[in-house]
Structures are given as structure tokens and as C-alpha cells.
Design a protein around this motif. Structure first.
Motif, PDB file in Angstrom:
ATOM      1  N   PHE A 164       0.827  -1.205   0.000  1.00  0.00           N
ATOM      2  CA  PHE A 164       0.000   0.000   0.000  1.00  0.00           C
ATOM      3  C   PHE A 164       0.862   1.256   0.000  1.00  0.00           C
ATOM      4  CE2 PHE A 164      -1.825   3.368   2.677  1.00  0.00           C
ATOM      5  CZ  PHE A 164      -2.815   3.799   1.813  1.00  0.00           C
ATOM      6  N   ILE A 165       1.870   1.282   0.853  1.00  0.00           N
ATOM      7  CA  ILE A 165       2.727   2.458   0.929  1.00  0.00           C
ATOM      8  C   ILE A 165       3.490   2.656  -0.380  1.00  0.00           C
ATOM      9  CG2 ILE A 165       4.758   3.413   2.085  1.00  0.00           C
ATOM     10  CD1 ILE A 165       3.674   2.171   4.673  1.00  0.00           C
ATOM     11  N   GLY A 166       3.978   1.573  -0.965  1.00  0.00           N
ATOM     12  CA  GLY A 166       4.673   1.679  -2.247  1.00  0.00           C
ATOM     13  C   GLY A 166       3.753   2.170  -3.347  1.00  0.00           C
ATOM     14  N   GLY A 167       2.521   1.651  -3.380  1.00  0.00           N
ATOM     15  CA  GLY A 167       1.552   2.116  -4.364  1.00  0.00           C
ATOM     16  C   GLY A 167       1.190   3.573  -4.164  1.00  0.00           C
ATOM     17  N   LYS A 168       1.103   3.981  -2.911  1.00  0.00           N
ATOM     18  CA  LYS A 168       0.806   5.384  -2.623  1.00  0.00           C
ATOM     19  C   LYS A 168       1.949   6.285  -3.076  1.00  0.00           C
ATOM     20  CE  LYS A 168      -0.213   8.524   1.056  1.00  0.00           C
ATOM     21  NZ  LYS A 168      -0.089   8.829   2.439  1.00  0.00           N
ATOM     22  N   MET A 169       3.180   5.838  -2.871  1.00  0.00           N
ATOM     23  CA  MET A 169       4.329   6.635  -3.303  1.00  0.00           C
ATOM     24  C   MET A 169       4.389   6.751  -4.820  1.00  0.00           C
ATOM     25  SD  MET A 169       7.210   5.264  -0.643  1.00  0.00           S
ATOM     26  CE  MET A 169       8.534   6.153  -1.414  1.00  0.00           C
ATOM     27  N   ILE A 170       4.025   5.690  -5.518  1.00  0.00           N
ATOM     28  CA  ILE A 170       4.032   5.719  -6.984  1.00  0.00           C
ATOM     29  C   ILE A 170       2.929   6.631  -7.510  1.00  0.00           C
ATOM     30  CG2 ILE A 170       3.597   4.307  -9.038  1.00  0.00           C
ATOM     31  CD1 ILE A 170       5.073   2.037  -7.570  1.00  0.00           C
ATOM     32  N   ALA A 171       1.750   6.558  -6.896  1.00  0.00           N
ATOM     33  CA  ALA A 171       0.584   7.275  -7.411  1.00  0.00           C
ATOM     34  C   ALA A 171       0.388   8.658  -6.789  1.00  0.00           C
ATOM     35  CB  ALA A 171      -0.666   6.434  -7.173  1.00  0.00           C
ATOM     36  N   HIS A 172       1.358   9.155  -6.043  1.00  0.00           N
ATOM     37  CA  HIS A 172       1.136  10.425  -5.341  1.00  0.00           C
ATOM     38  C   HIS A 172       0.949  11.614  -6.288  1.00  0.00           C
ATOM     39  CE1 HIS A 172       5.073  11.630  -6.418  1.00  0.00           C
ATOM     40  NE2 HIS A 172       5.345  12.383  -5.387  1.00  0.00           N
ATOM     41  N   LYS A 173       1.391  11.516  -7.528  1.00  0.00           N
ATOM     42  CA  LYS A 173       1.196  12.617  -8.479  1.00  0.00           C
ATOM     43  C   LYS A 173      -0.253  12.701  -8.958  1.00  0.00           C
ATOM     44  CE  LYS A 173       5.831  12.772 -10.371  1.00  0.00           C
ATOM     45  NZ  LYS A 173       6.653  12.684 -11.579  1.00  0.00           N
ATOM     46  N   TRP A 174      -0.927  11.560  -8.991  1.00  0.00           N
ATOM     47  CA  TRP A 174      -2.280  11.505  -9.552  1.00  0.00           C
ATOM     48  C   TRP A 174      -3.369  11.392  -8.490  1.00  0.00           C
ATOM     49  CZ3 TRP A 174       1.583   8.019 -11.232  1.00  0.00           C
ATOM     50  CH2 TRP A 174       2.239   8.433 -12.385  1.00  0.00           C
ATOM     51  N   VAL A 175      -3.033  10.864  -7.324  1.00  0.00           N
ATOM     52  CA  VAL A 175      -4.037  10.632  -6.280  1.00  0.00           C
ATOM     53  C   VAL A 175      -3.615  11.392  -5.030  1.00  0.00           C
ATOM     54  CG1 VAL A 175      -5.170   8.901  -4.845  1.00  0.00           C
ATOM     55  CG2 VAL A 175      -4.538   8.330  -7.191  1.00  0.00           C
ATOM     56  N   ILE A 220      -6.510   9.104   6.243  1.00  0.00           N
ATOM     57  CA  ILE A 220      -7.041   7.929   5.535  1.00  0.00           C
ATOM     58  C   ILE A 220      -5.944   6.883   5.373  1.00  0.00           C
ATOM     59  CG2 ILE A 220      -7.991   7.133   3.359  1.00  0.00           C
ATOM     60  CD1 ILE A 220      -9.935   9.250   3.561  1.00  0.00           C
ATOM     61  N   SER A 221      -4.734   7.331   5.035  1.00  0.00           N
ATOM     62  CA  SER A 221      -3.610   6.402   4.936  1.00  0.00           C
ATOM     63  C   SER A 221      -3.360   5.721   6.274  1.00  0.00           C
ATOM     64  CB  SER A 221      -2.351   7.126   4.500  1.00  0.00           C
ATOM     65  OG  SER A 221      -2.493   7.651   3.223  1.00  0.00           O
ATOM     66  N   LEU A 222      -3.419   6.488   7.352  1.00  0.00           N
ATOM     67  CA  LEU A 222      -3.212   5.926   8.674  1.00  0.00           C
ATOM     68  C   LEU A 222      -4.298   4.911   9.017  1.00  0.00           C
ATOM     69  CD1 LEU A 222      -1.562   5.979  11.280  1.00  0.00           C
ATOM     70  CD2 LEU A 222      -3.046   7.809  12.073  1.00  0.00           C
ATOM     71  N   LEU A 223      -5.545   5.216   8.700  1.00  0.00           N
ATOM     72  CA  LEU A 223      -6.629   4.270   8.955  1.00  0.00           C
ATOM     73  C   LEU A 223      -6.467   2.991   8.148  1.00  0.00           C
ATOM     74  CD1 LEU A 223      -9.732   6.646   9.127  1.00  0.00           C
ATOM     75  CD2 LEU A 223      -8.652   5.393  10.994  1.00  0.00           C
ATOM     76  N   ILE A 224      -6.008   3.108   6.909  1.00  0.00           N
ATOM     77  CA  ILE A 224      -5.790   1.922   6.081  1.00  0.00           C
ATOM     78  C   ILE A 224      -4.676   1.068   6.670  1.00  0.00           C
ATOM     79  CG2 ILE A 224      -4.962   1.149   3.822  1.00  0.00           C
ATOM     80  CD1 ILE A 224      -6.531   3.514   2.616  1.00  0.00           C
ATOM     81  N   VAL A 225      -3.583   1.684   7.078  1.00  0.00           N
ATOM     82  CA  VAL A 225      -2.467   0.926   7.663  1.00  0.00           C
ATOM     83  C   VAL A 225      -2.884   0.271   8.975  1.00  0.00           C
ATOM     84  CG1 VAL A 225      -0.178   1.179   8.700  1.00  0.00           C
ATOM     85  CG2 VAL A 225      -0.680   2.251   6.514  1.00  0.00           C
ATOM     86  N   ILE A 226      -3.615   0.975   9.812  1.00  0.00           N
ATOM     87  CA  ILE A 226      -4.098   0.400  11.071  1.00  0.00           C
ATOM     88  C   ILE A 226      -5.077  -0.735  10.788  1.00  0.00           C
ATOM     89  CG2 ILE A 226      -5.512   0.871  13.111  1.00  0.00           C
ATOM     90  CD1 ILE A 226      -4.180   3.616  13.220  1.00  0.00           C
ATOM     91  N   GLY A 227      -5.935  -0.552   9.805  1.00  0.00           N
ATOM     92  CA  GLY A 227      -6.881  -1.612   9.448  1.00  0.00           C
ATOM     93  C   GLY A 227      -6.194  -2.864   8.934  1.00  0.00           C
ATOM     94  N   ILE A 228      -5.194  -2.693   8.105  1.00  0.00           N
ATOM     95  CA  ILE A 228      -4.470  -3.849   7.585  1.00  0.00           C
ATOM     96  C   ILE A 228      -3.732  -4.568   8.711  1.00  0.00           C
ATOM     97  CG2 ILE A 228      -2.543  -4.576   6.126  1.00  0.00           C
ATOM     98  CD1 ILE A 228      -3.353  -2.373   4.159  1.00  0.00           C
ATOM     99  N   SER A 229      -3.067  -3.817   9.567  1.00  0.00           N
ATOM    100  CA  SER A 229      -2.331  -4.460  10.648  1.00  0.00           C
ATOM    101  C   SER A 229      -3.281  -5.093  11.665  1.00  0.00           C
ATOM    102  CB  SER A 229      -1.383  -3.483  11.323  1.00  0.00           C
ATOM    103  OG  SER A 229      -2.074  -2.370  11.801  1.00  0.00           O
ATOM    104  N   GLY A 230      -4.450  -4.513  11.853  1.00  0.00           N
ATOM    105  CA  GLY A 230      -5.448  -5.142  12.722  1.00  0.00           C
ATOM    106  C   GLY A 230      -6.022  -6.404  12.113  1.00  0.00           C
TER     107      GLY A 230
END
Length: 69
Positions: free
Chosen positions: A25-36, A42-52
Motif C-alpha cells: 500500500f505504501i509503495g503504491g501510494k508513493m508511486i501514485a502520489h502525483k495523480w491521487v 485515511i492512509s493511517l486508517l488503512i495501515v491500522i486496518g491492515i495491521s489489525g
């Protein structure tokens, strides 16, 4: 400390899978940061959700031994 970690690792069997998804997720976010533009919370909630979620499958699909049903 060793015995504490040994006891915890039996409960965190899917931790490596969860960490792989977090890193993807973090790698995809870094790649797509120009377009998204994704807010930090929201990123924090996604990371917490995945780790949970990486803690839930052992409890849902593989019951703990020694407990009465």
C-alpha cells in the motif's frame, strides 16, 4: 523477554502477510502520489486496518486450543 515474544509470535502467524500488504500500500501510494491525493488520516486508517486484520484470521479461522467450546 524471550518467553514473552515466543508466546506472542504464536498469535501473530499472519503478521508477515499484513506487513507485506502495508508495504505494498505504501509503495503504491508513493508511486501514485502525483495523480491521487490521499489525506494522511485515511492512509493511517488503512495501515491500522491492515495491521489489525493481520491479527484477526488466527482467531476467526483457527480456534485457540485448550478453551471449551
Amino acid at each position: 523477554m524471550y518467553f514473552l515474544l515466543a508466546g506472542v509470535l504464536t498469535r501473530l502467524r499472519f503478521l508477515t502477510v499484513g506487513l507485506a500488504f502495508v508495504l505494498a500500500f505504501i509503495g503504491g501510494k508513493m508511486i501514485a502520489h502525483k495523480w491521487v491525493d490521499l489525506p494522511e488520516y485515511i492512509s493511517l486508517l488503512i495501515v491500522i486496518g491492515i495491521s489489525g486484520d493481520s491479527r484477526l484470521p488466527p482467531r476467526c479461522f483457527f480456534p485457540v486450543r485448550g478453551r471449551a467450546s
